[in-house]
Design a protein around this motif. Structure first.
Motif, mmCIF file in Angstrom:
data_model
loop_
_atom_site.group_PDB
_atom_site.id
_atom_site.type_symbol
_atom_site.label_atom_id
_atom_site.label_comp_id
_atom_site.label_asym_id
_atom_site.label_seq_id
_atom_site.Cartn_x
_atom_site.Cartn_y
_atom_site.Cartn_z
ATOM 1 N N MET A 150 -43.609 -37.213 14.843
ATOM 2 C CA MET A 150 -43.285 -36.897 16.235
ATOM 3 C C MET A 150 -44.284 -37.587 17.164
ATOM 4 S SD MET A 150 -42.685 -33.129 17.981
ATOM 5 C CE MET A 150 -41.507 -32.596 16.749
ATOM 6 N N GLN A 151 -43.785 -38.334 18.149
ATOM 7 C CA GLN A 151 -44.637 -39.052 19.087
ATOM 8 C C GLN A 151 -45.200 -38.108 20.149
ATOM 9 O OE1 GLN A 151 -45.327 -42.369 18.595
ATOM 10 N NE2 GLN A 151 -44.157 -42.061 16.707
ATOM 11 N N ALA A 152 -46.224 -38.588 20.878
ATOM 12 C CA ALA A 152 -46.903 -37.755 21.867
ATOM 13 C C ALA A 152 -45.925 -37.217 22.919
ATOM 14 C CB ALA A 152 -48.030 -38.544 22.526
ATOM 15 N N LYS A 153 -45.020 -38.081 23.408
ATOM 16 C CA LYS A 153 -44.052 -37.627 24.413
ATOM 17 C C LYS A 153 -43.122 -36.572 23.834
ATOM 18 C CE LYS A 153 -40.706 -39.120 27.870
ATOM 19 N NZ LYS A 153 -39.886 -37.907 27.650
ATOM 20 N N GLU A 154 -42.687 -36.779 22.594
ATOM 21 C CA GLU A 154 -41.824 -35.796 21.941
ATOM 22 C C GLU A 154 -42.531 -34.449 21.811
ATOM 23 O OE1 GLU A 154 -39.104 -37.566 18.607
ATOM 24 O OE2 GLU A 154 -41.035 -38.607 18.524
ATOM 25 N N ILE A 155 -43.831 -34.490 21.516
ATOM 26 C CA ILE A 155 -44.598 -33.254 21.383
ATOM 27 C C ILE A 155 -44.640 -32.506 22.714
ATOM 28 C CG2 ILE A 155 -46.958 -32.367 21.077
ATOM 29 C CD1 ILE A 155 -47.276 -34.441 18.829
ATOM 30 N N LYS A 156 -44.914 -33.219 23.788
ATOM 31 C CA LYS A 156 -44.923 -32.570 25.108
ATOM 32 C C LYS A 156 -43.555 -31.984 25.433
ATOM 33 C CE LYS A 156 -48.684 -34.945 27.528
ATOM 34 N NZ LYS A 156 -49.079 -35.624 28.776
ATOM 35 N N ASP A 157 -42.508 -32.759 25.182
ATOM 36 C CA ASP A 157 -41.152 -32.287 25.476
ATOM 37 C C ASP A 157 -40.794 -31.079 24.622
ATOM 38 O OD1 ASP A 157 -40.881 -34.305 27.320
ATOM 39 O OD2 ASP A 157 -39.721 -35.629 26.003
ATOM 40 N N LYS A 158 -41.192 -31.103 23.352
ATOM 41 C CA LYS A 158 -40.878 -29.990 22.457
ATOM 42 C C LYS A 158 -41.600 -28.719 22.884
ATOM 43 C CE LYS A 158 -38.766 -28.293 18.924
ATOM 44 N NZ LYS A 158 -37.292 -28.167 18.944
ATOM 45 N N LEU A 159 -42.847 -28.857 23.317
ATOM 46 C CA LEU A 159 -43.581 -27.678 23.806
ATOM 47 C C LEU A 159 -42.892 -27.081 25.030
ATOM 48 C CD1 LEU A 159 -47.312 -28.727 23.381
ATOM 49 C CD2 LEU A 159 -46.211 -26.762 22.313
ATOM 50 N N LYS A 160 -42.453 -27.931 25.954
ATOM 51 C CA LYS A 160 -41.751 -27.424 27.145
ATOM 52 C C LYS A 160 -40.467 -26.698 26.750
ATOM 53 C CE LYS A 160 -41.819 -31.371 29.491
ATOM 54 N NZ LYS A 160 -41.595 -32.328 30.611
ATOM 55 N N LEU A 161 -39.740 -27.264 25.780
ATOM 56 C CA LEU A 161 -38.514 -26.625 25.323
ATOM 57 C C LEU A 161 -38.793 -25.276 24.665
ATOM 58 C CD1 LEU A 161 -35.455 -26.737 24.826
ATOM 59 C CD2 LEU A 161 -35.927 -28.007 22.708
ATOM 60 N N LEU A 162 -39.842 -25.213 23.848
ATOM 61 C CA LEU A 162 -40.194 -23.955 23.186
ATOM 62 C C LEU A 162 -40.658 -22.898 24.184
ATOM 63 C CD1 LEU A 162 -42.013 -25.359 20.031
ATOM 64 C CD2 LEU A 162 -39.931 -23.973 20.022
ATOM 65 N N ILE A 163 -41.307 -23.321 25.243
ATOM 66 C CA ILE A 163 -41.701 -22.387 26.304
ATOM 67 C C ILE A 163 -40.452 -21.760 26.922
ATOM 68 C CG2 ILE A 163 -42.681 -22.260 28.635
ATOM 69 C CD1 ILE A 163 -44.762 -24.374 27.627
ATOM 70 N N GLU A 164 -39.456 -22.577 27.194
ATOM 71 C CA GLU A 164 -38.199 -22.067 27.752
ATOM 72 C C GLU A 164 -37.499 -21.130 26.767
ATOM 73 O OE1 GLU A 164 -35.744 -25.334 28.858
ATOM 74 O OE2 GLU A 164 -37.254 -26.232 30.182
ATOM 75 N N GLN A 165 -37.412 -21.562 25.503
ATOM 76 C CA GLN A 165 -36.696 -20.768 24.508
ATOM 77 C C GLN A 165 -37.370 -19.434 24.233
ATOM 78 O OE1 GLN A 165 -36.657 -23.584 21.259
ATOM 79 N NE2 GLN A 165 -34.645 -24.405 21.824
ATOM 80 N N SER A 166 -38.689 -19.408 24.278
ATOM 81 C CA SER A 166 -39.421 -18.189 23.926
ATOM 82 C C SER A 166 -39.457 -17.170 25.058
ATOM 83 C CB SER A 166 -40.852 -18.532 23.508
ATOM 84 O OG SER A 166 -41.570 -19.105 24.590
ATOM 85 N N SER A 167 -39.204 -17.615 26.281
ATOM 86 C CA SER A 167 -39.401 -16.733 27.444
ATOM 87 C C SER A 167 -38.531 -15.482 27.375
ATOM 88 C CB SER A 167 -39.135 -17.494 28.744
ATOM 89 O OG SER A 167 -37.805 -17.974 28.774
ATOM 90 N N GLY A 168 -37.343 -15.586 26.796
ATOM 91 C CA GLY A 168 -36.479 -14.415 26.682
ATOM 92 C C GLY A 168 -36.602 -13.689 25.359
ATOM 93 N N ILE A 169 -37.484 -14.181 24.489
ATOM 94 C CA ILE A 169 -37.614 -13.600 23.139
ATOM 95 C C ILE A 169 -38.990 -12.979 22.927
ATOM 96 C CG2 ILE A 169 -37.548 -14.102 20.656
ATOM 97 C CD1 ILE A 169 -35.642 -16.440 21.333
ATOM 98 N N ASP A 170 -40.038 -13.714 23.270
ATOM 99 C CA ASP A 170 -41.404 -13.237 23.039
ATOM 100 C C ASP A 170 -42.311 -13.756 24.156
ATOM 101 O OD1 ASP A 170 -43.974 -12.626 22.189
ATOM 102 O OD2 ASP A 170 -43.545 -13.038 20.083
ATOM 103 N N PRO A 171 -42.514 -12.982 25.216
ATOM 104 C CA PRO A 171 -43.331 -13.431 26.347
ATOM 105 C C PRO A 171 -44.770 -13.783 25.964
ATOM 106 C CG PRO A 171 -42.068 -11.471 26.929
ATOM 107 C CD PRO A 171 -41.905 -11.665 25.453
ATOM 108 N N ASN A 172 -45.312 -13.125 24.948
ATOM 109 C CA ASN A 172 -46.678 -13.450 24.533
ATOM 110 C C ASN A 172 -46.753 -14.825 23.879
ATOM 111 O OD1 ASN A 172 -47.957 -11.124 25.476
ATOM 112 N ND2 ASN A 172 -47.420 -9.973 23.642
#
Length: 230
Positions: A1-23
């Motif tokens: 996974m490239q650096a840009k992909e890592i940043k994008d994946k973290l942003k996506l996981l932040i969105e996905q987790s917000s309704g599941i696990d706020p911590n």
């Protein structure tokens, strides 16, 4: 996974987790803020930072998959399918890290980014891990466990009981102090048993001796015990 992909994946996981696990969302935001303004080329030139980020992404994805299951029974069954060490990580230590205040996190993030993170015993730990696997043991490694929980390896063997281990070659004059800090760290994270392995690289066959002790105690060390072996 490239650096840009890592940043994008973290942003996506932040969105996905917000309704599941706020911590988890809060933790991932901490990680993302840490790398947000780092240029992609600079980030790509820091292999340990990249390795840590990939671990966090993997763990977050697994944790969200578990938490998205429809019932507690389904979550339990999913954890039961894992190896003992995976189950200990995803069922106990990783959620503890998500939910607790990690006082070391800010410090080691800075050191890791500055290139000051140095695993002095990394080769020895690698040899120990390989020998454990060769002898039908199971190992688990995570940067979070190492840097926040004073755990180089999580080991299990015949009894399938995970044991947290730290490996050190520190000199005799500092031995007791480091052991005490290690024990305090395990107790802080409510890790119920642990093994502090000290070695002398001048001794012959010390890897085999350390592995013998690790495998035996993974099966037999009682809860509430923090064994100091050198």
């Amino acid at each position: 996974m490239q650096a840009k992909e890592i940043k994008d994946k973290l942003k996506l996981l932040i969105e996905q987790s917000s309704g599941i696990d706020p911590n988890l969302t809060r933790r991932l935001r901490d990680v993302y803020r840490w790398i947000r303004n780092i240029k992609l080329g600079t980030l790509a030139s820091k292999p340990i930072v990249i390795a840590f980020l990939l671990e966090v992404i993997t763990d977050a994805k697994v944790w969200l998959a578990i938490q998205s299951l429809p019932s507690e029974e389904a979550k339990r069954l999913e954890l039961e399918q894992m190896s003992p060490n995976e189950r200990y990580w995803y069922g106990y230590l990783f959620p503890k890290w998500i939910n607790a205040t990690d006082t070391k996190f800010y410090i080691w993030k800075k050191k890791m980014m500055a290139g000051e993170f140095n695993q002095a015993d990394s080769d020895i730990i690698k040899y120990i891990a390989q020998d454990i696997v060769n002898r039908e043991g199971d190992i688990w490694q995570r940067y979070i466990a190492d840097l926040s929980m004073a755990t180089d390896l999580i080991v299990s063997h015949h009894q399938r009981k995970p044991l947290c281990i730290q490996v050190t070659s520190i000199g005799e004059q500092f031995h007791h102090e480091k052991y005490q800090k290690w024990q305090n760290a395990l107790q802080l994270w409510e890790i119920e048993r642990g093994l502090f392995l000290s070695y002398n690289p001048a001794e012959s066959d010390f890897i085999r001796q350390l592995v013998n002790v690790a495998l035996y105690n993974s099966d037999h060390l009682a809860e509430g015990k923090y064994l100091n072996f050198s």
